[in-house]
Design a protein around this motif. Structure first.
Motif, short mmCIF file in Angstrom:
data_model
loop_
_atom_site.label_atom_id
_atom_site.label_comp_id
_atom_site.label_asym_id
_atom_site.label_seq_id
_atom_site.Cartn_x
_atom_site.Cartn_y
_atom_site.Cartn_z
N PHE A 254 0.59 -1.50 0.22
CA PHE A 254 -0.07 0.41 -0.35
C PHE A 254 0.77 1.22 0.12
O PHE A 254 0.91 2.25 -0.58
CB PHE A 254 -1.10 0.72 1.10
N ALA A 255 2.45 0.90 1.16
CA ALA A 255 2.66 1.99 1.24
C ALA A 255 3.68 2.67 -0.54
O ALA A 255 3.82 3.32 -0.87
CB ALA A 255 3.79 2.19 2.08
N ILE A 256 3.92 1.24 -1.11
CA ILE A 256 4.50 1.61 -2.27
C ILE A 256 3.82 2.00 -2.63
O ILE A 256 4.12 3.13 -4.40
CB ILE A 256 5.24 0.03 -3.09
N ALA A 257 2.28 1.97 -3.85
CA ALA A 257 1.77 2.07 -4.42
C ALA A 257 1.12 3.79 -4.49
O ALA A 257 1.10 4.86 -5.09
CB ALA A 257 0.19 1.62 -4.50
N VAL A 258 0.92 4.54 -2.85
CA VAL A 258 1.17 5.70 -2.73
C VAL A 258 2.42 6.32 -3.12
O VAL A 258 2.49 7.32 -3.79
CB VAL A 258 1.06 6.62 -1.71
N LEU A 259 3.89 5.77 -2.64
CA LEU A 259 4.75 6.60 -2.96
C LEU A 259 4.60 6.29 -4.56
O LEU A 259 4.61 7.63 -5.33
CB LEU A 259 5.76 5.57 -2.72
N ASN A 260 4.73 6.03 -5.58
CA ASN A 260 4.74 5.85 -6.69
C ASN A 260 3.47 6.41 -7.40
O ASN A 260 3.68 7.32 -8.02
CB ASN A 260 3.63 4.39 -7.31
N PHE A 261 1.91 7.03 -6.64
CA PHE A 261 1.28 8.05 -6.92
C PHE A 261 1.75 9.27 -7.35
O PHE A 261 1.70 10.10 -8.22
CB PHE A 261 -0.39 7.59 -6.03
N PHE A 262 2.33 9.41 -6.55
CA PHE A 262 2.75 10.80 -5.66
C PHE A 262 4.55 11.32 -6.97
O PHE A 262 5.12 12.59 -7.38
CB PHE A 262 3.34 11.24 -4.00
N LEU A 263 5.07 10.17 -7.30
CA LEU A 263 6.35 10.12 -7.74
C LEU A 263 6.10 9.99 -8.84
O LEU A 263 6.54 11.47 -9.71
CB LEU A 263 7.50 8.78 -8.09
N VAL A 264 5.42 9.93 -10.31
CA VAL A 264 4.37 11.12 -11.00
C VAL A 264 4.09 12.18 -10.92
O VAL A 264 4.41 13.00 -11.74
CB VAL A 264 3.03 10.00 -11.27
N ARG A 265 3.33 12.50 -10.00
CA ARG A 265 2.93 13.80 -9.63
C ARG A 265 4.51 14.72 -10.11
O ARG A 265 3.91 16.29 -9.23
CB ARG A 265 1.80 13.81 -8.76
N ALA A 266 5.13 14.38 -9.02
CA ALA A 266 6.31 14.75 -8.67
C ALA A 266 7.15 15.14 -9.52
O ALA A 266 7.87 16.52 -10.21
CB ALA A 266 7.60 13.81 -7.68
N ALA A 267 6.91 14.88 -10.83
CA ALA A 267 7.84 15.04 -12.14
C ALA A 267 6.78 16.10 -12.67
O ALA A 267 5.80 16.84 -12.21
CB ALA A 267 7.24 13.96 -13.28
N PRO A 268 7.58 16.99 -13.30
CA PRO A 268 7.41 18.29 -14.18
C PRO A 268 6.10 18.18 -14.92
O PRO A 268 6.04 17.31 -15.66
CB PRO A 268 8.39 18.49 -14.93
N GLY A 269 5.11 20.03 -15.07
CA GLY A 269 3.75 18.87 -15.50
C GLY A 269 3.03 17.83 -14.97
O GLY A 269 3.27 17.81 -14.10
N ASP A 270 1.40 17.89 -15.57
CA ASP A 270 1.36 17.02 -14.98
C ASP A 270 1.16 15.92 -15.57
O ASP A 270 1.54 15.47 -16.34
CB ASP A 270 -0.67 18.06 -14.53
N PRO A 271 0.68 14.96 -14.99
CA PRO A 271 0.66 13.35 -15.40
C PRO A 271 0.26 13.37 -17.53
O PRO A 271 0.06 12.96 -17.77
CB PRO A 271 -0.65 11.91 -14.90
#
Lengths: 537, 325
Positions: B19-36
């Motif tokens: 679960f923690a890894i999935a949440v981390l994944n979610f925010f990783l993409v959103r940490a990239a420049p621009g939006d998904p």
């Protein structure tokens, strides 16, 4: 008289050329008859263990037989091939060792380890082996044999494991049982039980017993005859009662005189001063488990209170697991107590942060049990001693000067400061440990089994040293020990601990003369050779 | 009974980790420049505003963050790991397509290294100081120190190009149309070199560890007891020394098992093995985020599973663990 079971004749064992002497054993002769117990006594390095291993044919590769003979029931063992010797081991000679905690394979069930004995020698058929294993477990006095055969060693206590070792060693009814310090690692009450067991089995089966020990108390309990070894040579041999009563060789005399008496000396007069260390309502509970699993609680220390005046020694005695060491460590806050007050003179230290405690640390110091493990091998002795004062802000040069003075005080040459711990013997290292503890001018010393790892003659010297230093410096000492003889000699008062509680606290002479608690009486009764060594030193 | 509770407990913890890894994944993409949406549009090779808006609506990116997280996590819970625009396939399909090849390769390497390492280490310890001991320890050191890709390239040159014993690259002979046993044999021939190459490094580690551990246990008190029983040296080595000596090797093997999925990128690349490692490498080169994150999640799941398996095995080989669990 029939043929002796074991006849060792002019046996010599040579050591590799780098050793400090040429022979581990020189021209040693002795014999043991059926149903007789022979004790080989000596200090560490005397060659007593080598003797046992030579009979078993299990000498370390570097040690060689240089001459002589070992005859088991008239059969020369030294001429046997490896294969023939393997058949002798276990079948004709059983052996038990010093460390019951590590002498059993941790991954095998007890039953399998006993059955292995029959298997190795092709004795009995499989179902008979199981039955015999159960009988043996019963015979050595373990409860519920059907359960014991299925458990692993870690599920048993030290005393129970030693019983299993004995069951195993006697499985094939050997003619000779070799016991290499079998009770040294055990508590005094367990020791008494194991000695009784060995003695009963000896008389039931007519086994000859070769018993190796350093403890004259044990000798007095169990031996028919004794052989005293000094530096690999037999210096005295004879009937136990005679040797103990009238030793002829000076070395034997010295060893016997060094055994601390169970009779305490006359009480010392102590000045009525405010306590140096006061402990009130100390408690420590260990919890295991947590996070999903249900926890288990062990009360290691339960409502312990005492006070020690300057210049006084309070003994804390008890068996392993009684919590005595935990109390010692709590006083230093090496272990954090859960509850209670610890007062150093007038300062309460139980609630201080470790940082706030640091300046007060100089007032309470510890002497550890193991003189080999408690000194950093990569630092010179001088720096080890000076480290504490330097950490407290003393100038490095002054601290080193003080270190040399302290080495002088504990009976070593000041030049020892430039050498490293491995260059010293166990007794000398313990002196260094004491000098280290004294470097900070403490008001309180905690001595945790400080003489338990030492030979008796060295033990006596260290006890003298501690007494002398106390007289000169007036420190209060909390002396944690399992050895009642030692406690009798050095303590002004003694607190007896059982399962985390102090069950009795009394002046030493009073405690030994009129023990009021059952447990104290039990402990006193279990001291080996208490009648033989009641003499006052 | 105890074991069941232990497994249930560990599975519970594993779910929390995932679960923690999935949440981390979610925010990783959103940490990239621009939006998904921009990331996805970039992947698809188009960048105009209308298309971006369309993507945002399609994937709910115009909704509040917590709602997005909820959708994302529910998707993961149903094993919907997203969609790769570059490959035009669901990520899960891509991964499941590659997973068997990787597990075959790393699993084979794992068992080879474990078996070989333990046997060689035990052998070296039995003959400590003799020439066979020196040979084994030297060889172990060489394999430990040599880079994997170099061994891979050299073995390709020697065994495939010069000697022609084994196929050079790939998973199976393309276009041969083998089926059944013939196909298995073909894959097996392709497997030999990559599996051995990958396994050599760990063989070296296990061999050295087993040797040291055997020598240490040989000095233990219970071994002295075994001699005193009159047991023969071979029984003592097998039953008393080796069984105890293998415990630290099992611990280490557990750590290696955790890497079964992600740890073979280099080998897969050199041998053109169609596994997860290469999928990940290609995704990285093409900025295919959804695939990367999917691989990340699946490897994490594998680590959790293999750790659990190791712990269960450890409890079986060492009865003392039960007491302290």
């Amino acid at each position: 008289m029939s043929e002796p079971v074991l006849k060792v004749d002019r046996l010599s064992l040579s050591l590799p050329s780098v050793a400090d002497r040429a022979f581990a054993l020189k021209d040693a002769s002795f014999e043991i008859n059926a149903g007789e117990t022979l004790c080989v006594v000596g200090e560490s390095g005397s060659g007593k263990s080598m003797t046992a291993h030579a009979v078993m044919g299990l000498l370390p590769p570097a040690v060689k037989v240089a001459g002589g003979s070992i005859k088991l029931a008239a059969r020369e063992l030294l001429k046997l091939s490896d294969r023939e010797m393997r058949q002798v081991r276990g079948r004709d000679i059983g052996m038990i060792f010093q460390e019951p905690m590590t002498s059993l394979n941790p991954l095998m069930r007890i039953g399998d380890q006993i059955r292995e004995m029959f298997e190795a020698h092709g004795a009995l058929d499989p179902s008979a082996r199981q039955k015999r294993a159960l009988e043996l477990i019963e015979e050595v006095g373990l409860p519920d044999p059907a359960r014991i055969v299925r458990v692993y060693p870690h599920q048993l206590s030290g005393g129970q494991r030693q019983r299993v070792m004995i069951a195993m060693a006697l499985a094939l009814e050997p003619k000779l049982l070799i016991a290499d310090e079998p009770t040294t690692a055990l508590d005094v009450t367990t020791q008494a039980q194991i000695l009784k067991l060995v003695d009963r089995l000896r008389s039931d089966h007519g086994t000859a017993v070769l018993f190796i020990t350093h403890d004259f108390g044990v000798v007095a309990e169990i031996a028919d005859r004794i052989v005293v070894l000094q530096n690999g040579e037999i210096c005295e041999a004879g009937k136990t009662a005679e040797v103990l009563r009238a030793p002829t060789h000076p070395y034997t005399r010295k060893l016997i005189a060094a055994v601390p008496s169970i009779t305490p000396p006359d009480a010392r007069a102590l000045a009525d001063a405010p306590a140096a260390l006061t402990v009130e309502g100390l408690a420590k509970t260990y919890k295991s488990g947590g996070f999903f699993a249900k926890g288990r609680q062990v009360k290691a220390v339960d409502d312990v209170s005492f006070a020690i005046r300057p210049g006084e020694t309070l003994g804390l005695v008890g068996e392993s697991g009684s919590g005595k060491s935990t109390v010692g460590r709590c006083c230093l806050r090496l272990i954090e107590p859960d509850d209670g007050t610890i007062r150093l003179e007038t300062v309460e230290i139980q609630a201080m942060t470790q940082r706030a405690l640091r300046p007060h640390r100089s007032r309470i110091q510890m002497i550890f049990q193991d003189p080999y493990a408690s000194l950093n091998p990569r630092r010179s002795v001088g720096r080890i001693i000076a480290e504490g004062p330097v950490a407290q802000g003393v100038d490095r040069k002054a601290a080193m000067r003080r270190a040399r003075e302290l080495l002088d005080l504990v009976g070593l040459t000041p030049a020892a400061a430039d050498r490293y711990p491995h260059e010293f013997s166990g007794g000398q290292r313990q002196r260094i440990g004491i000098a280290r503890a004294l470097a900070l001018d403490p008001k309180v010393l905690i001595a945790d089994e400080a003489v338990s790892a030492l030979d008796v003659s060295v033990q006596a010297q260290i006890l003298d040293l501690i007494r002398d230093i106390q007289k000169r410096l007036g420190v209060a000492i909390l002396f944690v020990t399992h050895d009642l003889r030692v406690a009798a000699q050095i303590c002004d008062r003694i607190a007896v601990m059982q399962s985390g509680r102090i069950v009795e606290l009394a002046p030493t002479a009073e405690l030994f003369a009129n023990p009021t608690h059952d447990y104290t009486r039990k402990l006193l009764a279990a001291v080996p050779g208490r009648d033989a060594f009641a003499h006052a030193n | 009974m105890d074991l069941l509770r232990f497994v249930a407990m560990r599975l519970g913890k594993g779910v929390i980790v995932l679960f923690a890894i999935a949440v981390l994944n979610f925010f990783l993409v959103r940490a990239a420049p621009g939006d998904p949406a921009q990331v996805m549009a970039g992947e698809a090779g188009a960048g105009d505003e209308v298309f971006l808006e369309q993507l945002r609506q399609q994937f709910g990116l115009d909704r509040p963050l917590y709602e997005q997280l909820w959708t994302y996590l529910s998707n993961y819970a149903t094993l919907d790991l997203g969609f790769s625009y570059r490959q035009q396939q669901p990520v899960l399909d891509l991964i499941l397509d590659r997973l068997p090849a990787t597990l075959l390769l790393t699993g084979a390497a794992f068992f080879i290294s474990l078996a070989l390492g333990v046997v060689l280490g035990a052998l070296a310890a039995r003959r400590v100081g003799k020439w066979s001991d020196s040979a084994i320890t030297t060889l172990a050191l060489v394999f430990y120190a040599t880079p994997l890709f170099w061994i891979a390239l050299m073995s390709q040159i020697v065994f495939s190009l010069k000697l022609g014993w084994l196929p050079n690259v790939g998973f199976e002979t393309i276009g041969a149309g083998y089926t059944g046993f013939e196909r298995a044999l073909d894959i097996g021939r392709h497997l030999v070199m990559p599996a051995l190459t990958l396994g050599l490094f760990f063989t070296a580690i296990y061999a050295r560890m087993m040797r040291a551990s055997m020598l240490e246990v040989a000095g233990a008190d219970f071994v002295k007891t075994a001699y005193a029983k009159g047991l023969s040296p071979s029984v003592i080595t097998r039953r008393h020394i080796a069984r105890n000596a293998i415990l630290p090797v099992v611990t280490l093997a557990g750590l290696q098992a955790g890497q079964l999925v992600g740890g073979a990128i280099l080998t897969e690349t050199v041998f053109a093995w169609p596994g997860i490692g290469r999928l990940m490498f290609e995704a990285l080169a093409q900025r295919d985020y959804s695939v990367l994150l999917g691989v990340f999640f699946v490897s994490s799941a594998m680590v959790v599973v293999f750790n659990l398996v190791t712990d269960i095995i450890y409890r079986i080989v060492d009865p003392r663990i039960e007491a302290s669990a």
